[in-house]
Structure formats: structure tokens, C-alpha cells
Design a protein around this motif. Structure first.
Motif, PDB file in Angstrom:
ATOM      1  N   TRP A  88     -50.210  -2.252 -19.261  1.00  8.52           N
ATOM      2  CA  TRP A  88     -51.176  -3.272 -18.852  1.00  8.52           C
ATOM      3  C   TRP A  88     -52.542  -3.029 -19.500  1.00  8.52           C
ATOM      4  CZ3 TRP A  88     -49.771  -2.683 -12.991  1.00  8.52           C
ATOM      5  CH2 TRP A  88     -48.633  -3.448 -12.708  1.00  8.52           C
ATOM      6  N   TRP A  93     -52.759 -11.935 -15.370  1.00  8.91           N
ATOM      7  CA  TRP A  93     -53.218 -11.245 -14.160  1.00  8.91           C
ATOM      8  C   TRP A  93     -54.037 -10.020 -14.543  1.00  8.91           C
ATOM      9  CZ3 TRP A  93     -51.497 -13.340  -9.484  1.00  8.91           C
ATOM     10  CH2 TRP A  93     -50.462 -14.272  -9.587  1.00  8.91           C
ATOM     11  N   MET A 115     -55.149  -6.532 -13.539  1.00 10.32           N
ATOM     12  CA  MET A 115     -54.523  -5.556 -12.647  1.00 10.32           C
ATOM     13  C   MET A 115     -55.416  -4.317 -12.491  1.00 10.32           C
ATOM     14  SD  MET A 115     -51.779  -7.320 -12.129  1.00 10.32           S
ATOM     15  CE  MET A 115     -50.545  -6.271 -11.381  1.00 10.32           C
ATOM     16  N   GLY A 134     -53.940  -6.997  -8.029  1.00  8.27           N
ATOM     17  CA  GLY A 134     -53.911  -7.913  -9.149  1.00  8.27           C
ATOM     18  C   GLY A 134     -54.397  -9.286  -8.735  1.00  8.27           C
TER      19      GLY A 134
END
Length: 820
Positions: free
Chosen positions: A158, A205, A207, A225
């Protein structure tokens, strides 16, 4: 951990009916699966009329009324039961008597084609998880060996996407930077960007992983998130609310780094973005992940073990709304129970820490933290009759007199009045005015002395303290007095850091050219620190602390306490002060000027001001003021830009004046001074030896110093002529103002002494005996009091005669007395 998809496969119309009925939907007796006009639970904002549509086949609800609420059973369970996503799954399984083991995910993560919203909790109880021990606030204790909700590898993926190329990552980074979260913080906190192209709620999103940093492997025990819209450059919203994608229960976001070069207190925030932006702007910060009202006492223990919390303190800075303000004291109580002395900040209405940083930067947040009120455990309310209150006033013999604000120079008076009005119409001006006198003394520094005669000069040094209980707006008032100084201090620090960076960038920097930091204020009251600051800033420095109790109480804590007291007494007198510093030899300051100001609670004052302070004369140098407290009342008033600029310009002119000036008294001022000096000293003869006499004696010196402060302010603002060399004498009008202020401050200090019976231990034995006697008494009662203090009967009878002779007691009739 329950797999959401597996659970949903077990839910049909009858299960949805049972769950929604349990959550407060009035569907008992309703037939069919598509229902209209249903009354919903109050937790979802439904009023008296039923406006919900309910689809039992799909488990969906929608409010056609004012709230516009819509969601599925998982949303409803979270919002009505105040649970996070995984707890909601557990709750449903238990309500339907399902086998939770059969619903566990195979890979340890929660999958769902439709991740749901995690609502703020109410009391935070984890329904359906009774096996977990609960803390005192009803929250479950964090497990000792928690299972991670995601792997570090996933977090890295991420994070790599967020810091990579592409329109969405750039938009996400730009948004976070605009919210005061630097890219350095994004890297330090491993903030990430998830991509879910098949999710109809949001494709992107942001996070925020929450690791347990107190554990060796730092497992990620929660993830916060939120849906992000790259085109809009901000959060994607549904019904006005951010769309969450969360995993794990309430967890502790720890952004405290003891290795950072910052003297920040640990800021306890309400949200993750608050903590991240505070950390990015140089503050130590922590936060829970479920909002206000969910602070776990275990987290207080973790904070109490942090070095920055021990050294710099802790401030609870929850949102400026009803929820934040109502829950902040509970969090402060938990921190207090862990052995800390927390403060509670009051942020502007509707604003959170992140808003303050985005709108005003670190300077504004620092100001709010400085204004934070120290938390004290609530005391039991005791009913005090009107008669008792009257008796107390009669015992003190003094009532509070209004602060003579008209004696201040025009620019100062306007600033104090405006600041007072900004705090509420009923706020006593002394709350701002008294600390401001020390601020002005600090701006003058050693640039000027008052020459009363050839052998007697006085510096501008004034030590003042506002005595007020917690919650009395003393800290906001103190901050108004200090706000211009905080601003100057922050600007000087930035300039120093720039100069230091340039110096370090040289190939071979010369130690003799190393820049020094200009200081206007310090909170470090150790002699070693003060001497070092004065060595680099010989003009002087203001010692300003919101709580002076630690400074006053420090002198009997160590072996060298008496030596430290002597140092401060010499500094107050402007006498040459020196200090031996480890590894640097002796440092001597020939002309020290260190005005002092701060606040202190009445109980702390009585506790900390001990015999050593009275015996050395330290206590008598403190100007004490305890204005009456008023209930806080909202006001739209504030300090206007014009008033603020004029006052700050005055301070600038005072700071810009070079050192070494001496000013005398005009003939009219000299005549006023002599009359005052003679009458004030004559009145001392009527006072017995003891602390009250010492206060009255030092009041004479304070009045002379006030004449210097008022004179320099009036000169700088153009109210009186300065002369070619700025040495024009103090005018008669200025001396009149100084006499008004000096007499008021002396009388107010004496009133505080009497109200709190300060200095009793420093009184001569006969005076302590007198203090212990009631207002009216018999000889037998006096002998009992004397016997309790091991005073021989013969001595106590002689003292009664001596006190009658001195006029302190009146013999009403044989064996009956009253105090005069």
C-alpha cells in the motif's frame, strides 16, 4: 476472525428481520419483505414519524426522512450497537446462534464484497466478546499477543503505491500535504493507498496502519482506511460522511519519538489525521482509532512510560465539539491515574487538531496547548451557607478590589481590555493585566534602570503569579498576555535554525561563529539553564510558566535548594549572578534581568510555598493576585487587529532599545515618591515581624519598578517625550499611576496571604499562637490550644498579656478575649 462473506451467506429475510428488530426497527407484525413507513432506531436519527424503507431480502434500509440514512445490516449493527466491523460480525453470529468457528476466515483477514462503516462508539462495550477482561471504562483490554489484521508486506505494498507515480497517488499525497501531513510523515507512518477497482463504494482508499510498537514484531493490529476521490482531491463521501474501510478493534496510534529534537508535550488527539499532522509539524502525538470516549487506561500506562511525557507533560486535545469536550476529562483522568499530570486543551468550536494546524500552523496549536488547563480530580461539592461565606469574608478582613487598569499606558490598557472582553464580559482584567506587567518588564530587560538617588537604582524585574483554581480560565487569560511573546519566540527559533543550518553547511565551520538563539521567554527555571540563556542573551529573558508550582517547589527537593534560592534572590535584585556549569567552568552575569510570571492553583501555592521561601525572603518577592472566578460565558468579542498591532509595535520598540540607560525622577515625581516612601515605611512599624511585613516592605520596591515599566512604555508609545537620548525623567503622572498599581498589588498580595494563611510556619511562635486562636475565646480555650502545640501554660498566659499590650487582642472582660 469471522469472514464477512461467509456470514452473509447465512443471512436471509428471517435473519435480517431478527437483526433489524433487535437493533430497534419497529417491524414486529409487519408482513412481506419490502416494508415502508417503518419507525427506525433513535441511534440513526429517526424522529417520531416512520420514514424508513426496509428490504428484508437484501437486508437494506433507507430513511426517506431528514437524515437520508441508508445501509445494510452490517452498517446498522455498527451504528446502533456502537461496534467496529469485526465486532459487528461477532455480534450477529451470537444473536443468530451461529457457529463462529465455522465462519472464520482461512487467511486471517476479513474479506467482504461490501466493507462497512465503522461508527464512533458510545460506551465502547464489546458485545459478544465477554471472555475479554474489561478496563474501568468498559473497553476490552488489548490482548497481550494480538493477531495482526494485515501483514507488513501488505502495508508495504500500500505504501509503495502511495509514494509511487500516477494521478491517484499524486492526488492523495497532495491532499495529505494540504492537511499538514508531510511526505516524511507518510513514510514514517507507512501510510498507504489501496486500489479496489471492483468496489462500488470507492476505487481508491487511503490506508493508515496501526502497529503495536510496544511489541517486538510490531504487529499491525488495526487499519483505518477511507475512500479517496482523486478527481475531487479529497475524501469520497456518502451522505456527507467519509466512507471507511477498517479492520481490527480500537487500537493505539503511537507517534511519539523520543529521539526527535522537540520539547513538545505528548498531544492526545481524537483522530488519526489529527495525530499524523501533529507529528508532521513537530509534536509528539498519540490517538485511539475509535474516537472520543474510547480511550483505554492501558494506553495511559504506555504514555506514562514515555520519556517525552515524563519530561514535557501530556495535553488532551480532543475536538472542539460536545463529544470531544465531554470525553476529554475522562481521558485526562485515566492519564492522571497512570501517574501523569495532564492538561486539557480547549480547541475552537467545530475545529480539531488538524484544522488548527491547517489554518494556523504549529504556532496556533502551540498556543492552544499552552492555554490548556491542568486537570485535577473533581472535588466533592459541599454546600456552603451564605452565613459561612460571610464569616469567611469577615475573617479575611479584605475584599477583592478591582484592578486599576486605567493606570496602564494607553496601548497596554487597550490590549488588556480587549483580551479580557475576548474571554468574557465578567472576566476580571487582572487575569490578563498582572501577567502583562511582567511581560513588559521582560521587553525592557536591562535596557533601563530607574535611578531613585545616586546610590539606589532599580531594574524592571517583576515576579507575578495569578492564583486561581482549575477551570477558571486562568490559562487562556495567561496565554493572551503571553501570545505576542510566543510569536516572537517561534519566529526567533526558526531564524536560528536557518542560521545554524547555514553554519553547518560550511566546509569548515568556525566554532566561534556558531550562531546563538535569541530568546524572549523560557520555561526552564534551573539556574544552569537560565545562566546559559543570559550568557547568549545578556539583555534578559522572561521566565513564563503556566504552572509555577514546580519552580516554587523545586528549592527544597535537592541538597542545593538553598543555593538555588539564593541565586534567584540575587537575580531578582539585579545583583551579579554566577553559576558553575559542568564542563564549562564558571559563568557570571553582571546585570541579570529575569522577570517571572505564571499561574498557580490555591492548593498548590499553600503546599509548595514553605518555610525556606519565607526565611530567605524569596516569598515576599512574589506578587500574588487571586481575582474572583466567574462562570465561563461565550462571547464573540476578540482582540482587533488594530489593537494587537499597536501593542506588538510597543513591544518591538521596547525590545529594540539598547542596554545601559538610566532614568531619574522629575521634581514632581520625586516629591510623590518621597511622600509615599516615608508613609509606607512608617506603616511598616505598625506591622509585627513576619511574612506580611516582608510583603509590604517589598511592595515599596515593586512600586519603584512599576514606575520604570510604565515610564518606558509611555516613552516608546509616544505618550511622553523621550528626549534626545531617551533619558527623560519619570513624569509626575507616570509616578501617580505607579503608586496606584503598586499599592493595589501590595494589598492584593496581602489579601491572598490572609485568605490562605500563607507563611504561618515562618511566623514567630507568639504570632503562630495568635493565628490559631479563634475570633472570640476564653482563657481556658487558649490554654487548650497552647497545650496541643506543647506550649507551657505559663508561656501562653504571658503571650495573652503581651498580645493585649500590643493591641492584637482585646480583653472584653476577665477571661474573655477577641482578636482586634
Amino acid at each position: 476472525m469471522i469472514d464477512a462473506d461467509k456470514l452473509k451467506e447465512r443471512l436471509g429475510a428471517s435473519e435480517h428481520r431478527r437483526i433489524l428488530g433487535r437493533c430497534g426497527f419497529d417491524i414486529s407484525g409487519e408482513r412481506g419483505t419490502d416494508l415502508e413507513g417503518i419507525l427506525g432506531p433513535s441511534a440513526l436519527g429517526e424522529g417520531d414519524s416512520g420514514n424508513f424503507a426496509v428490504n428484508l431480502e437484501e437486508g437494506l434500509v433507507k430513511d426517506w426522512g431528514s437524515t437520508g440514512y441508508q445501509g445494510d445490516v452490517l452498517d446498522v449493527v455498527q451504528d446502533t450497537q456502537r461496534l467496529d466491523f469485526q465486532e459487528a460480525l461477532q455480534w450477529i453470529a451470537e444473536e443468530l446462534d451461529l457457529d463462529a468457528d465455522a465462519l472464520q476466515s482461512e487467511n486471517g483477514s476479513t474479506s467482504s464484497s461490501k466493507s462497512t462503516r465503522s461508527a464512533p462508539r458510545g460506551d465502547g462495550r464489546a458485545n459478544g466478546r465477554p471472555e475479554m477482561p474489561e478496563a474501568s471504562n468498559g473497553l476490552p483490554e488489548p490482548p497481550e499477543n494480538p493477531e495482526p489484521v494485515v501483514t507488513h508486506e501488505q502495508v508495504s505494498n500500500w505504501h509503495g503505491r502511495l509514494m509511487g507515480e500516477g494521478e491517484a497517488p499524486r492526488a492523495a499525497r497532495q491532499y495529505l500535504v494540504g492537511r499538514a501531513v508531510t511526505e516524511g510523515t507518510m513514510r514514517a507512518a507507512h501510510i498507504g493507498l489501496a486500489h479496489s477497482p471492483g468496489d462500488n463504494r470507492a476505487e481508491w482508499w487511503i490506508m493508515i496502519p496501526i502497529p503495536r510498537r510496544d511489541l517486538e514484531e510490531a504487529p499491525v493490529v488495526a487499519v483505518k482506511g477511507f475512500g479517496f476521490d482523486p478527481e475531487a482531491g479529497g475524501w469520497k463521501r456518502k451522505d456527507g460522511r467519509k466512507i471507511p474501510r477498517n479492520a481490527g478493534s480500537a487500537a493505539f496510534l503511537n507517534l511519539v519519538d523520543a529521539t526527535r529534537d522537540t520539547d513538545s508535550a505528548v498531544v492526545v488527539c481524537e483522530g488519526e489525521l489529527d495525530a499524523l499532522s501533529a507529528y508532521a509539524q513537530g509534536f509528539h502525538a498519540v490517538s485511539g482509532t475509535a474516537g472520543a470516549g474510547t480511550f483505554n487506561p492501558e494506553w495511559a500506562r504506555l504514555i506514562a512510560e514515555m520519556e517525552p511525557a515524563q519530561e514535557n507533560g501530556v495535553v488532551v486535545a480532543y475536538d472542539g465539539d460536545e463529544k470531544g469536550r465531554s470525553n476529554a476529562p475522562d481521558t485526562a483522568e485515566a492519564l492522571h491515574g497512570a501517574g501523569l499530570e495532564p492538561h486539557v486543551a480547549s480547541l475552537p468550536d467545530g475545529k480539531d487538531v488538524n484544522d488548527v494546524l491547517v489554518e494556523g500552523g504549529s504556532t496556533d496549536l502551540h498556543a492552544h496547548l499552552t492555554e490548556a488547563e491542568p486537570y485535577t480530580l473533581p472535588e466533592p461539592e459541599l454546600e456552603v451557607s451564605a452565613q459561612t461565606q460571610t464569616e469567611k469574608r469577615e475573617e479575611s478582613g479584605r475584599e477583592y478590589e478591582p484592578f486599576p487598569i486605567g493606570a496602564l499606558p494607553d496601548a497596554v490598557e487597550k490590549y488588556v481590555r480587549a483580551s479580557t472582553r475576548a474571554l468574557g464580559e465578567e472576566m476580571p482584567p487582572a487575569m490578563v493585566g498582572v501577567p502583562t506587567l511582567s511581560v513588559l518588564a521582560g521587553a525592557i530587560g536591562n535596557s533601563a534602570k530607574l535611578r531613585l538617588k545616586k546610590s539606589w537604582t532599580e531594574p524592571a524585574t517583576l515576579w507575578s503569579a495569578i492564583v486561581a483554581p482549575s477551570g477558571s480560565t486562568k490559562s487562556p487569560a495567561f496565554s493572551h498576555a503571553l501570545r505576542p511573546i510566543y510569536k516572537r519566540e517561534a519566529e526567533a527559533k526558526k531564524e536560528y535554525e536557518r542560521e545554524l543550518a547555514d553554519w553547518k553547511a560550511q566546509e569548515d565551520p568556525d566554532p566561534r561563529d556558531k550562531p546563538t538563539r535569541t530568546r524572549f521567554r523560557t520555561g526552564d527555571a534551573t539556574p544552569e539553564a537560565v545562566v546559559k540563556i543570559l550568557e547568549e542573551n545578556p539583555r534578559g529573558v522572561l521566565l513564563a510558566r503556566d504552572e509555577l508550582g514546580a519552580w516554587i517547589g523545586s528549592f527544597d527537593r535537592y541538597v542545593n535548594g538553598a543555593a538555588d534560592l539564593q541565586f534567584w534572590i540575587e537575580v531578582w535584585g539585579g545583583i551579579q549572578a554566577s553559576r558553575d556549569r559542568a564542563g564549562e567552568g564558571n559563568t557570571t552575569i553582571t546585570d541579570p534581568v529575569v522577570p517571572v510570571t505564571g499561574t498557580i492553583q490555591p492548593g498548590t501555592l499553600k503546599e509548595k510555598l514553605g518555610e525556606i521561601h519565607f526565611d530567605t525572603g524569596f516569598a515576599s518577592r512574589l506578587i500574588l493576585c487571586q481575582p474572583p472566578t466567574r462562570p465561563k460565558r461565550w462571547t464573540e468579542a476578540d482582540v482587533s487587529e488594530t489593537v494587537r498591532v499597536i501593542y506588538e509595535k510597543l513591544l518591538q520598540l521596547l525590545y529594540d532599545t539598547p542596554s545601559g540607560m538610566e532614568v531619574g525622577l522629575s521634581p514632581g515625581a520625586k516629591e510623590l515618591w518621597i511622600d509615599y516612601y516615608n508613609s509606607a515605611n512608617a506603616s511598616l512599624e505598625d506591622r509585627p515581624e513576619g511574612p506580611l511585613r516582608a510583603v509590604a516592605a517589598k511592595g515599596i520596591t515593586h512600586t519603584a519598578r512599576l514606575a520604570l515599566v510604565l515610564h518606558r512604555c509611555r516613552q516608546a508609545s509616544g505618550e511622553v517625550p523621550t528626549g534626545e537620548d531617551s533619558t527623560a525623567p519619570v513624569t509626575e503622572e507616570t509616578m501617580q499611576g505607579a503608586l496606584r498599581l503598586g499599592e493595589w498589588l501590595t494589598e492584593e498580595t496581602l489579601r491572598v496571604y490572609q485568605d490562605h494563611q500563607l507563611g504561618r510556619e515562618a511566623l514567630p511562635p507568639i504570632r503562630r499562637f495568635l493565628v490559631n486562636l479563634p475570633e472570640r475565646f476564653k482563657t481556658s480555650e487558649a490554654l487548650e490550644i497552647a497545650e496541643a502545640d506543647d506550649i507551657p501554660e505559663r508561656t501562653s498566659k504571658k503571650w495573652l498579656s503581651d498580645l493585649v499590650e500590643s493591641g492584637d487582642l482585646d480583653r472584653i472582660r476577665r477571661g474573655h478575649y477577641r482578636k482586634v
